[in-house]
Design a protein around this motif. Structure first.
Motif, short mmCIF file in Angstrom:
data_model
loop_
_atom_site.label_atom_id
_atom_site.label_comp_id
_atom_site.label_asym_id
_atom_site.label_seq_id
_atom_site.Cartn_x
_atom_site.Cartn_y
_atom_site.Cartn_z
N ARG A 114 0.83 -1.20 0.00
CA ARG A 114 0.00 0.00 0.00
C ARG A 114 0.86 1.26 0.00
NH1 ARG A 114 -2.44 -1.18 4.14
NH2 ARG A 114 -1.43 0.17 5.68
N ARG A 115 1.97 1.23 0.74
CA ARG A 115 2.83 2.41 0.84
C ARG A 115 3.78 2.56 -0.34
NH1 ARG A 115 2.69 0.77 6.31
NH2 ARG A 115 4.69 -0.34 6.18
N HIS A 116 4.21 1.46 -0.93
CA HIS A 116 5.28 1.54 -1.94
C HIS A 116 4.86 1.07 -3.32
CE1 HIS A 116 8.23 2.58 1.16
NE2 HIS A 116 7.66 1.66 1.91
N GLY A 117 3.65 0.56 -3.45
CA GLY A 117 3.13 0.21 -4.77
C GLY A 117 3.38 -1.23 -5.18
N ARG A 118 2.57 -1.67 -6.15
CA ARG A 118 2.63 -3.06 -6.59
C ARG A 118 3.86 -3.36 -7.44
NH1 ARG A 118 -3.65 -4.57 -8.17
NH2 ARG A 118 -4.54 -4.17 -6.09
N ASP A 119 4.51 -2.35 -7.96
CA ASP A 119 5.71 -2.60 -8.74
C ASP A 119 6.92 -2.92 -7.87
OD1 ASP A 119 4.36 -2.13 -11.06
OD2 ASP A 119 4.93 -0.02 -11.20
N ARG A 120 6.83 -2.60 -6.58
CA ARG A 120 7.99 -2.81 -5.70
C ARG A 120 7.71 -3.81 -4.59
NH1 ARG A 120 10.51 2.29 -3.46
NH2 ARG A 120 12.26 0.85 -3.21
N VAL A 121 6.45 -4.10 -4.31
CA VAL A 121 6.08 -5.12 -3.33
C VAL A 121 4.98 -5.96 -3.97
CG1 VAL A 121 5.23 -5.58 -1.00
CG2 VAL A 121 6.58 -3.52 -1.44
N PHE A 122 5.31 -7.21 -4.30
CA PHE A 122 4.36 -7.98 -5.09
C PHE A 122 4.45 -9.47 -4.77
CE2 PHE A 122 8.18 -7.02 -7.51
CZ PHE A 122 8.60 -8.27 -7.96
#
Length: 334
Positions: A43-51
């Motif tokens: 949620r904080r860093h986006g789906r491109d970086r936490v997936f």
């Protein structure tokens, strides 16, 4: 912070400070991980970086190795340490050898996190301690924290390290320390001095042990969950034991070990992994090599059994204060 919160904070700091850091693994994105170690990071860093990744441990680590070679700093989660074996070829044949085989042209700055060890009734496939397999491999670093403060600082240091690091997280310590007895409630980390974890960036240097309890009679070498078992055993026996939390197995703080054992003249090694070829065997050999003329008794080992993890007999298998206390008395009375 609890250890889970500290580990989450470490990844949050790393993601914030370095755009090359990425976090992925099974259920680590929207779900936040089976133990919630990555909760809120997507949620904080986006789906491109936490997936999320497929259920393919070999594929997860293989992708991480490739990312590392191209300048990323992947932090991957293997859901339980027991599941890491399909990825051993990538860890041993690729990640560990990358820097050497390319003469330093490429390297593998990856961090592989994994919940580790027993004590939560997880059974044979959720309770293993495989550190001895990986400490044997040149090129891999192995880290096992025992408290929230160290967990965050060591994880930050692991993520920033240019070599592959296996970061094993003792599940039994995720939410609080304990007194070493399975029939007593787990205490909350609140108020514990090692739970006072700064919000921002800090590092705990890899390869540096920590004296958790000073003593003169015997040195206890421990890491992870066993640090708390050692503290309980020393308290119950009244033996003036010096307890050394190794924190990182590779690189190992041999200087701290030698310094302590030469002062006390005795040594007990404790870990929950199986005995034969466990890391305790390496520690015993090193103490023998470097401290032989200072030893007043044989080195004692307290470990798990040489069996598959026995779910029905977990608390007999799991080294506790009673078993460790017997080894301390034997070593001191010899």
């Amino acid at each position: 912070m609890s250890m889970i919160e500290a580990i989450n904070s470490a990844m949050d700091v790393a993601l914030t400070q370095d755009p090359q850091v990425m976090v992925f693994g099974q259920d680590v994105g929207y779900f936040g991980g089976v133990f919630r170690a990555t909760e809120g990071l997507q949620r904080r860093h986006g789906r491109d970086r936490v997936f999320d990744a497929p259920i393919s441990e070999g594929g997860i680590v293989a992708v991480a190795v490739g990312m590392g070679a191209y300048g990323k700093r992947p932090v991957v989660e293997i859901q339980f340490a027991d599941y890491i074996y399909p990825a051993t070829d990538q860890l041993i044949s690729e990640a560990a050898r990358m820097r050497y085989r390319t003469a330093g042209e490429w390297w593998s700055p990856i961090t592989v996190r994994s919940p580790y060890g027993g004590g939560i009734f997880g059974g044979q496939t959720h309770s293993q301690s495989p550190e001895g397999i990986f400490t044997h491999v040149a090129g891999l670093k192995t880290v096992i924290p025992s408290n929230p403060y160290d967990a965050k600082g060591l994880l930050v240091a692991a993520i920033e390290d240019d070599d592959p690091v296996l970061f094993f997280e003792p599940k039994r310590l995720y939410n609080g320390p304990f007194d070493g007895h399975h029939d007593r409630p787990v205490r909350n980390w609140s108020g514990h001095p090692d739970a006072q974890v700064p919000q921002g960036h800090y590092r705990v240097e890899l390869g540096k042990a920590r004296v958790m309890r000073e003593g003169r009679d015997v040195t206890v070498l421990a890491y992870g969950t066993m640090v708390h078992v050692a503290l309980a055993a020393a308290e119950e026996t009244g033996i003036d034991a010096e307890i050394l939390d190794l924190r990182t197995l590779i690189p190992l703080d041999l200087d701290a070990i030698v310094r302590s054992v030469k002062r006390t003249g005795r040594c007990v090694v404790v870990h929950e992994a199986t005995r034969t070829c466990g890391f305790g065997a390496e520690l015993s050999a090193l103490v023998q090599e470097h401290c032989f003329f200072h030893l007043e008794a044989p080195v004692e080992r307290v470990t798990g059994w040489d069996t598959p993890y026995p779910h029905a007999f977990e608390w007999d298998y799991f080294p506790g204060p009673a078993r460790l206390a017997a080894a301390l008395r034997k070593c001191v009375d010899t």
